[in-house]
Enzyme design. Structure first.
Site, short mmCIF file in Angstrom:
data_model
loop_
_atom_site.label_atom_id
_atom_site.label_comp_id
_atom_site.label_asym_id
_atom_site.label_seq_id
_atom_site.Cartn_x
_atom_site.Cartn_y
_atom_site.Cartn_z
N ASN A 7 29.62 -89.46 52.46
CA ASN A 7 29.21 -90.61 51.65
C ASN A 7 29.24 -90.13 50.20
O ASN A 7 28.31 -89.48 49.74
CB ASN A 7 27.80 -91.06 52.06
N ARG A 95 32.20 -93.43 54.29
CA ARG A 95 31.54 -94.71 54.03
C ARG A 95 32.20 -95.32 52.80
O ARG A 95 32.27 -94.69 51.74
CB ARG A 95 30.05 -94.48 53.77
N HIS A 184 25.95 -103.17 53.03
CA HIS A 184 25.09 -102.36 53.92
C HIS A 184 25.40 -102.69 55.38
O HIS A 184 24.55 -102.48 56.25
CB HIS A 184 23.59 -102.63 53.68
N ARG A 245 19.14 -103.00 40.59
CA ARG A 245 19.91 -104.26 40.61
C ARG A 245 18.97 -105.46 40.64
O ARG A 245 17.93 -105.41 41.29
CB ARG A 245 20.85 -104.28 41.82
N GLU A 389 23.53 -94.55 59.51
CA GLU A 389 24.89 -94.97 59.14
C GLU A 389 25.93 -93.92 59.51
O GLU A 389 27.05 -94.24 59.89
CB GLU A 389 24.94 -95.25 57.63
#
Ligand code: AMP
Length: 405
Positions: A7, A95, A184, A245, A389
Site C-alpha cells: 500500500n 492497493r 475503501h 477531508r 484489506e
C-alpha cells in the site's frame, strides 16, 4: 504461495507478506518519511514460528526504490528474514484507490492498467499517483513477478443505478464517467465477508451497515452481500467528515471559494482534501490528540468531534431506512472504529428505540478480534470487526493467478 501486499503512499510504504497456503501473516512493516532528506523510519515486524520480532531502521530513504531495497534486505535477512530470497514471493498485490468503471475486479498489471491508474489520478489526487509509484518500484525490483492491482472502487461498482447516479446532465456520466464509485471498497468488501462469517450467515443473505472510521472515513450499506450504497462518491472526499477531508458540503461553496479567494481547481481540491475535516476545524487529525484536547477544554476539538459523529449518524440513519430498519448488524471498523470507544458510544447514543443498544462494558473492552458490543437484547447487533484489506488483496491475487501454493 507468498504474496507481498503493498500500500504505497506519497511518502510511505505499508507492506505485508502473507503465506497464502495457510493465510498466515509472515511479516508487516511501514516505511515513513520517504523523500525527506533529513530523516526516515522503517519499522519491520516478523511473526515467524509464532514469535513476534520488531526491527527499526532510522535513516533517510531518498526514494521509494531505496525504501523497498531496505524492505527486501529485511525480508531476506539471515537473522530476521522470513524468506531466503525475493524469488520466494509469488505475486505482489497492490492497493489502488481509484479504478473508475473500466475495472470492476482485481487485474494483472500491464501498461493498460497503469494508464487507467494514471488517468484516474484526477479523481484521487492523494492516492493514485502514489499507488502507481508502488507498482513501478515493484516492477523494477521484482522483475518477472506478477503484480496484481486491487481497486478500492471495485465493491462500489456493483451499486444499483439509483445509488451511483448523480442528478446532473446525463452526458456528465456518459462522457466523463461522473458517478458514485464508493472508495475503501477493499475494506468494505472484506468486512462484509467477515461480518457474514461472524454472524454465521451466507454472505449473499447479509444486510448490514459498515462504518469504516479511520483517517479516511466512509460508510457502506450492504444488501444481500453487495454494496447497495456508499458515502464515497466520484473521488474520495464525499460523505463523512474525515481527518483532513471535508466530507459532504454544499457544492455551491466550491465556486464561491474559487471566486472569493481566487483559487484554482488544484488549490480548491487541495483545500478540500488536505486542509479540511478535523484538521481544518481544530488543527489535528488524530482522534487520540483530539480526545486529549477535549479533555483539556479545547472548544474547537470538541466541535470537530461533534461534526464527525453527526456526519456518521446522519448516514447511519439513511442506511437504516434503506434497509427497512432491519439490518443484520451495524459494524465499526478501521483505526477509529476499532479502537475508539468514545466515538462509538457517541454514534450509538439514544438509538435504543431503533433497536441499537450499546453495552458500555463491552464497548470499553479492547480485544483484537471481531466482537459484539451491543447488549443481548439489542435487536440489531453492534459489532467491531477489524478490517484486513491486505488479506483481501492477497486473496484476490491468489484467485487471479489461480494457484494457492
Ligand atoms: P486508519 O486510517 O484506519 O489507520 O486509522 C487511523 C486513525 O485511527 C488515527 O488517525 C487515529 O485517529 C485513530 N486511532 C488509532 N488508534 C486509536 C485509539 N486507540 N483511540 C482513538 N483513535 C485511534
Amino acid at each position: 504461495m507468498n504474496v507481498l501486499v503493498i500500500n504505497s503512499g506519497s511518502s510511505s510504504c505499508k507492506y505485508r507478506l502473507l503465506d497464502m497456503a495457510t493465510e498466515t501473516l509472515l511479516c508487516s512493516g511501514l516505511a515513513e518519511r520517504i523523500g525527506d532528506p533529513s530523516s526516515g523510519c522503517l519499522v519491520h515486524e516478523t511473526f515467524k514460528d509464532g514469535k513476534e520480532r520488531k526491527v527499526r531502521r532510522e535513516h533517510p530513504f531518498p526514494t521509494h526504490v531505496a525504501a523497498m531495497e531496505e524492505i527486501i534486505a529485511l525480508l531476506t535477512d539471515p537473522e530476521v528474514g522470513v524468506i531466503a530470497d525475493r524469488g520466494e514471493i509469488g505475486a505482489i498485490g497492490h492497493r489502488v484507490v481509484h479504478g473508475g468503471v473500466e475495472v470492476t475486479e482485481p487485474v494483472l498489471v500491464d501498461e493498460k492498467v497503469k494508464d487507467i491508474i494514471r488517468r484516474r489520478s484526477v479523481l484521487s489526487p492523494l492516492h493514485n499517483p502514489a499507488n502507481l509509484k508502488g507498482i513501478e518500484v515493484a516492477e523494477e525490483l521484482f522483475p518477472g513477478t506478477p503484480n496484481v492491482a486491487v481497486f478500492d472502487t471495485e465493491f462500489g461498482t456493483g451499486m444499483p443505478e439509483e445509488a451511483y447516479m448523480y442528478a446532473l446532465p446525463y452526458d456528465c456520466y456518459e462522457e466523463l464517467g461522473v458517478r458514485r464509485y464508493g472508495s475503501h471498497g477493499t475494506s468494505h468488501k472484506y468486512v462484509a465477508w467477515a461480518t457474514a462469517k461472524y454472524l454465521g450467515k451466507p454472505l449473499a443473505e447479509l444486510d448490514s451497515i459498515t462504518m469504516h472510521l479511520g483517517n479516511g472515513s466512509s460508510m457502506t450499506c450492504v444488501r444481500n452481500g453487495k454494496c447497495l450504497d456508499s458515502s464515497m462518491g466520484l473521488g474520495t472526499v464525499e460523505g463523512l467528515v474525515m481527518g483532513t477531508r471535508c466530507g459532504s458540503i454544499d457544492p455551491s461553496i466550491i465556486p464561491f471559494l474559487m471566486e472569493k479567494k481566487g483559487l484554482s481547481t488544484a488549490e480548491v481540491s487541495e483545500l478540500m482534501y488536505k486542509r479540511s475535516g478535523m484538521l481544518g476545524i481544530c488543527g489535528h487529525t488524530d482522534m487520540r490528540d483530539i480526545h486529549a484536547l477535549i479533555a483539556a477544554g479545547d472548544r474547537k476539538a470538541s466541535l470537530a468531534l461533534k461534526l464527525y459523529v453527526r456526519s456518521i449518524r446522519k448516514m447511519l440513519g439513511a442506511y437504516f431506512f434503506l434497509l427497512g430498519g432491519r439490518p443484520d448488524a451495524i459494524v465499526f471498523t478501521a483505526g477509529i472504529g476499532t479502537n475508539d470507544a468514545i466515538t462509538r458510544a457517541a454514534v450509538c447514543e439514544g438509538l435504543e428505540p431503533l433497536g441499537l443498544v450499546l453495552d458500555p462494558a463491552a464497548n470499553d473492552t479492547r480485544t483484537s478480534g471481531p466482537r459484539t458490543i451491543s447488549t443481548k437484547d439489542s435487536r440489531v447487533p453492534i459489532l467491531v470487526i477489524p478490517t484486513n484489506e491486505e488479506l483481501q488483496i492477497a486473496m484476490a491475487a491468489v484467485q487471479i493467478l489461480g494457484k494457492a501454493s
